[in-house]
Design a protein around this motif. Structure first.
Motif, PDB file in Angstrom:
ATOM      1  N   ASP A 174       0.827  -1.199   0.000  1.00 42.57           N
ATOM      2  CA  ASP A 174       0.000   0.000   0.000  1.00 42.57           C
ATOM      3  C   ASP A 174       0.865   1.253   0.000  1.00 42.57           C
ATOM      4  OD1 ASP A 174      -1.874   2.188   1.366  1.00 42.57           O
ATOM      5  OD2 ASP A 174      -3.157   0.568   0.619  1.00 42.57           O
ATOM      6  N   ILE A 175       0.420   2.261  -0.712  1.00 40.93           N
ATOM      7  CA  ILE A 175       1.162   3.509  -0.814  1.00 40.93           C
ATOM      8  C   ILE A 175       1.312   4.193   0.549  1.00 40.93           C
ATOM      9  CG2 ILE A 175      -0.834   4.980  -1.275  1.00 40.93           C
ATOM     10  CD1 ILE A 175       2.556   5.212  -3.079  1.00 40.93           C
ATOM     11  N   SER A 176       0.473   3.799   1.508  1.00 40.10           N
ATOM     12  CA  SER A 176       0.562   4.387   2.848  1.00 40.10           C
ATOM     13  C   SER A 176       1.654   3.750   3.701  1.00 40.10           C
ATOM     14  CB  SER A 176      -0.780   4.240   3.575  1.00 40.10           C
ATOM     15  OG  SER A 176      -1.092   2.863   3.788  1.00 40.10           O
ATOM     16  N   SER A 177       2.236   2.651   3.233  1.00 41.85           N
ATOM     17  CA  SER A 177       3.292   1.969   3.997  1.00 41.85           C
ATOM     18  C   SER A 177       4.573   2.798   3.960  1.00 41.85           C
ATOM     19  CB  SER A 177       3.544   0.577   3.426  1.00 41.85           C
ATOM     20  OG  SER A 177       4.034   0.662   2.101  1.00 41.85           O
ATOM     21  N   PRO A 178       5.442   2.667   4.961  1.00 44.37           N
ATOM     22  CA  PRO A 178       6.676   3.472   5.007  1.00 44.37           C
ATOM     23  C   PRO A 178       7.552   3.243   3.773  1.00 44.37           C
ATOM     24  CG  PRO A 178       6.265   2.438   7.125  1.00 44.37           C
ATOM     25  CD  PRO A 178       5.291   1.832   6.163  1.00 44.37           C
ATOM     26  N   ALA A 179       7.938   4.323   3.125  1.00 42.09           N
ATOM     27  CA  ALA A 179       8.727   4.215   1.897  1.00 42.09           C
ATOM     28  C   ALA A 179      10.087   3.585   2.150  1.00 42.09           C
ATOM     29  CB  ALA A 179       8.899   5.598   1.274  1.00 42.09           C
ATOM     30  N   ASP A 180      10.687   3.866   3.298  1.00 43.42           N
ATOM     31  CA  ASP A 180      12.026   3.350   3.551  1.00 43.42           C
ATOM     32  C   ASP A 180      12.031   1.832   3.716  1.00 43.42           C
ATOM     33  OD1 ASP A 180      10.674   3.459   5.958  1.00 43.42           O
ATOM     34  OD2 ASP A 180      12.369   4.226   7.118  1.00 43.42           O
ATOM     35  N   GLU A 181      10.919   1.278   4.197  1.00 50.42           N
ATOM     36  CA  GLU A 181      10.844  -0.184   4.337  1.00 50.42           C
ATOM     37  C   GLU A 181      10.876  -0.859   2.970  1.00 50.42           C
ATOM     38  OE1 GLU A 181       7.516  -1.372   6.674  1.00 50.42           O
ATOM     39  OE2 GLU A 181       8.238  -0.371   8.503  1.00 50.42           O
ATOM     40  N   GLU A 182      10.125  -0.305   2.015  1.00 49.14           N
ATOM     41  CA  GLU A 182      10.107  -0.906   0.687  1.00 49.14           C
ATOM     42  C   GLU A 182      11.421  -0.658  -0.046  1.00 49.14           C
ATOM     43  OE1 GLU A 182       7.617  -3.220  -2.053  1.00 49.14           O
ATOM     44  OE2 GLU A 182       8.138  -3.050   0.061  1.00 49.14           O
ATOM     45  N   THR A 183      12.038   0.476   0.220  1.00 52.58           N
ATOM     46  CA  THR A 183      13.350   0.734  -0.378  1.00 52.58           C
ATOM     47  C   THR A 183      14.381  -0.254   0.138  1.00 52.58           C
ATOM     48  OG1 THR A 183      12.863   3.104  -0.637  1.00 52.58           O
ATOM     49  CG2 THR A 183      15.175   2.444  -0.690  1.00 52.58           C
TER      50      THR A 183
END
Length: 281
Positions: free
Chosen positions: A75-84
């Motif tokens: 989801d776009i609401s999830s922390p960006a740094d985690e997906e990075t």
């Protein structure tokens, strides 16, 4: 016959890497899009496991064409740094395995709303910057439920991110109500390779060439555009109790979809269907 190089998500034939290698060799496929490895998703395997996978595939004469990662399927609401961080782990795996591509997506929770476009682009841009100099290209797959679900929204991403390549998945477009020929006309210049999966208008996935994906037309267009790698992604129904049915009759699960006794049987059937399509071009 066109000079397509055939690749596959061989975890659909077998969860075990040994079975995947066997299925690829039996179907004369030299490339794999690595997604599931011995029951683990490719995004979580360790560097040691990645080295083992590379060694075993090398022994079978198979190269990793792409990492079929789940990056961007959050989801776009999830922390960006985690997906990075998860992406960086996948990138390391790609480098170890000698993959030239990573498949990724453009986030759930966006619902095609252009208010999310800047954030989607920002997150993908970070990943593109991390991949620079690695020799690995990032390839966006159209998928229902993410920002880049239909062709015009995929085009927005490619226009904003010139280094982002595309994967063309006919069945996913059908499931979003997108005509595949129109999608190709809009996106062809961005596409690096294709996923071969077909579907009926109601969204049921069927063997290649038996749905509404217009695969004969697309194969001709792919060839003319210089796209030479096709990744088979059968997604066909498996019913393990098939042999117990009277007469071994294959039930229809809707939309004319056949079911198969095993993942390997479904994989072989899809591979044969694809080869027949290619030969008839």
């Amino acid at each position: 016959m066109n000079d397509f190089r055939l690749c596959a998500f061989a975890d659909e034939a077998d969860k075990a890497l040994s079975g995947q290698i066997s299925a690829l060799i039996a179907n004369n496929m030299k490339l794999i899009e690595l997604r599931g490895v011995d029951g683990e998703n490719v995004s979580v395997i360790t560097p040691e496991k990645a080295k083992e996978v590379k060694s075993r595939l090398d022994a079978g004469g198979i190269s990793v064409w792409s990492i079929g990662s789940p990056i961007g399927k959050v989801d776009i609401s999830s922390p960006a740094d985690e997906e990075t961080s998860r992406f960086c782990r996948v990138l390391d795996t790609a480098v170890i395995c000698g993959a030239k591509n990573i498949r990724l997506f453009s986030f759930f929770g966006t619902e095609g709303d252009r208010r999310h476009l800047d954030e989607v682009v920002r997150r993908l841009e970070i990943m593109l910057s991390r991949a620079k100099g690695s020799g690995v290209e990032l390839c966006h797959e159209n998928e229902k439920g993410i920002y880049g679900d239909i062709a015009p929204r995929c085009a927005e991403l490619h226009e904003a991110l010139p280094e982002l390549r595309g994967i063309f998945d006919p069945a996913n477009f059908i499931q979003c109500g997108q005509d595949t020929a129109e999608a190709w006309k809009l996106l062809g210049k961005y596409i690096k390779y294709a996923h071969i999966k077909d579907a009926t208008p109601d969204g049921h996935v069927v063997p290649p060439g038996t749905g509404s994906g217009q695969l004969p037309y697309l194969l001709s267009e792919f060839s003319a555009a210089g796209i030479d790698v096709l990744t088979l992604e059968p997604h066909l129904k498996v019913f393990k109790g098939l042999s117990e049915l009277e007469g071994g009759k294959r039930p229809d699960v809707g939309g004319g979809s056949l079911v198969f006794a095993s993942g390997r049987e479904a994989f072989d059937y899809a591979a044969d269907s694809l080869r027949k399509l290619i030969v008839n071009q």
